[in-house]
Write a protein that holds these residues in place. Structure first.
Motif, short mmCIF file in Angstrom:
data_model
loop_
_atom_site.label_atom_id
_atom_site.label_comp_id
_atom_site.label_asym_id
_atom_site.label_seq_id
_atom_site.Cartn_x
_atom_site.Cartn_y
_atom_site.Cartn_z
N UNK A 248 -2.41 0.38 -10.36
CA UNK A 248 -1.66 0.12 -9.14
C UNK A 248 -2.44 -0.80 -8.19
N UNK A 249 -3.75 -0.63 -8.15
CA UNK A 249 -4.57 -1.48 -7.28
C UNK A 249 -4.54 -2.94 -7.76
N UNK A 250 -4.63 -3.13 -9.08
CA UNK A 250 -4.60 -4.49 -9.62
C UNK A 250 -3.28 -5.18 -9.29
N UNK A 251 -2.18 -4.45 -9.38
CA UNK A 251 -0.89 -5.03 -9.05
C UNK A 251 -0.73 -5.23 -7.54
N UNK A 252 -1.35 -4.37 -6.76
CA UNK A 252 -1.30 -4.55 -5.30
C UNK A 252 -2.03 -5.81 -4.86
N UNK B 132 0.83 -1.21 0.00
CA UNK B 132 0.00 0.00 0.00
C UNK B 132 0.86 1.26 0.00
N UNK B 133 1.85 1.31 0.88
CA UNK B 133 2.68 2.51 0.97
C UNK B 133 3.50 2.72 -0.29
N UNK B 134 4.08 1.63 -0.82
CA UNK B 134 4.86 1.74 -2.05
C UNK B 134 3.98 2.18 -3.22
N UNK B 135 2.78 1.63 -3.31
CA UNK B 135 1.87 2.03 -4.39
C UNK B 135 1.48 3.49 -4.26
#
Length: 304
Positions: free
Chosen positions: A251-255, A161-164
């Motif tokens: 970014x959400x999909x990769x998270x 989460x933080x990295x995204x």
């Protein structure tokens, strides 16, 4: 470059549904913003189709060939760009493909097991980054270097989460910088005068038509040399919002990807580098780049 920390497979049905609705919204707004005008929405719709096709191919290949599916396009780009890239693609588009391939190679390295293959993937990533120096695209070389930096710095990262969020801030900062440079005249920054003129023209069109823009494909100078400003000029504020939501969904999909966290973040770093590059160059207008972005996203989010 191997990492033993894997993320358990997660139910991605909700994420996929949101992505489908977002794609439909982008296509619908493109048509609505062109309604009643002599606009040409075909280019935007074909771009959406290119990204979607690449994503579907990536999901299929990544599910059946988790590592090979990433390595094959990376090796292909490593061979194609120095041999045939210049006659076929522009300098910035070549660099964009190389940045995506660096992310794919690093993602493959973190997904692979053993010692030899992860090291080979790392070597391939270095070769791809070095090839970007031959494209004569300064921002493209920086994008490749940024992708490599992100991939190298997340090898012990466990929280996504933080990295995204940091990656999203980087993309937002790039767009904000483009707007500031357009309004202030660059202030000594190494931005070509003709590009600044295009950015100012896009902002002017947005100010005159804030809701629907001037219409897809109807920007006066053809291309604003910035994906965000192009969307703003042609589709107004809703177009910008949809573009931002599309990147946030990426970014959400990769998270939520079941791949190891460093692998997923490597892919996210490459796509963020592409977003930064697209904020100051017209790279998303190249079909190969659009397909490559969708392909990397699909490979990174695939569930083996």
């Amino acid at each position: 470059m191997s990492d033993d920390t894997a993320v358990p497979s997660r139910d991605g049905a909700r994420c996929d549904m949101v992505g489908l609705l977002l794609l439909a919204a982008c296509a619908a707004w493109t048509v609505l913003s062109a309604e009643g005008r002599q606009a040409r929405p075909e280019g935007v719709l074909l771009g959406l189709l290119a990204v979607t096709t690449g994503y579907a191919m990536g999901r299929i290949a990544g599910a059946s060939l988790p590592v090979t599916g990433l390595l094959a396009p990376a090796v292909g780009v490593a061979v194609f760009v120095p041999a045939f890239g210049r006659p076929v693609l522009g300098e910035d588009a070549q660099a964009a493909l190389l940045a995506l391939s660096v992310g794919a190679a690093c993602c493959a390295g973190y997904s692979a097991t053993g010692r030899v293959l992860p090291r080979a993937c790392g070597a391939l990533a270095l070769v791809l980054a070095a090839e970007s120096l031959l494209t004569y695209s300064l921002v493209g070389a920086l994008a490749c270097g940024g992708t490599l930096l992100v991939a190298g710095s997340v090898h012990r990262t466990h929280g996504r989460a933080r990295a995204s969020a940091l990656l999203a801030i980087c993309a937002l900062a790039a767009v904000g910088t483009t707007v500031v440079l357009a309004r202030t005249g660059a202030g000594g920054a190494p931005v070509p005068a003709d590009r600044l003129t295009l950015w100012r023209e896009a902002l002017t069109d947005l100010g005159e038509q804030p809701l629907r823009g001037v219409g897809p494909g109807d920007f006066g100078s053809g291309n604003a040399s910035s994906a965000a400003l192009q969307a703003a000029a042609e589709q107004g504020w809703p177009g910008v919002a949809l573009l931002g939501c599309a990147f946030a969904w990426t970014l959400w999909a990769l998270a939520r990807s079941p791949r190891p966290t460093p692998a997923a973040l490597s892919a996210a770093g490459a796509l963020t580098s592409l977003a930064v590059l697209a904020s100051v160059t017209p790279v998303l207008g190249a079909p190969a780049v659009a397909v490559g972005a969708g392909l990397l996203l699909g490979l990174g989010a695939a569930r083996p």
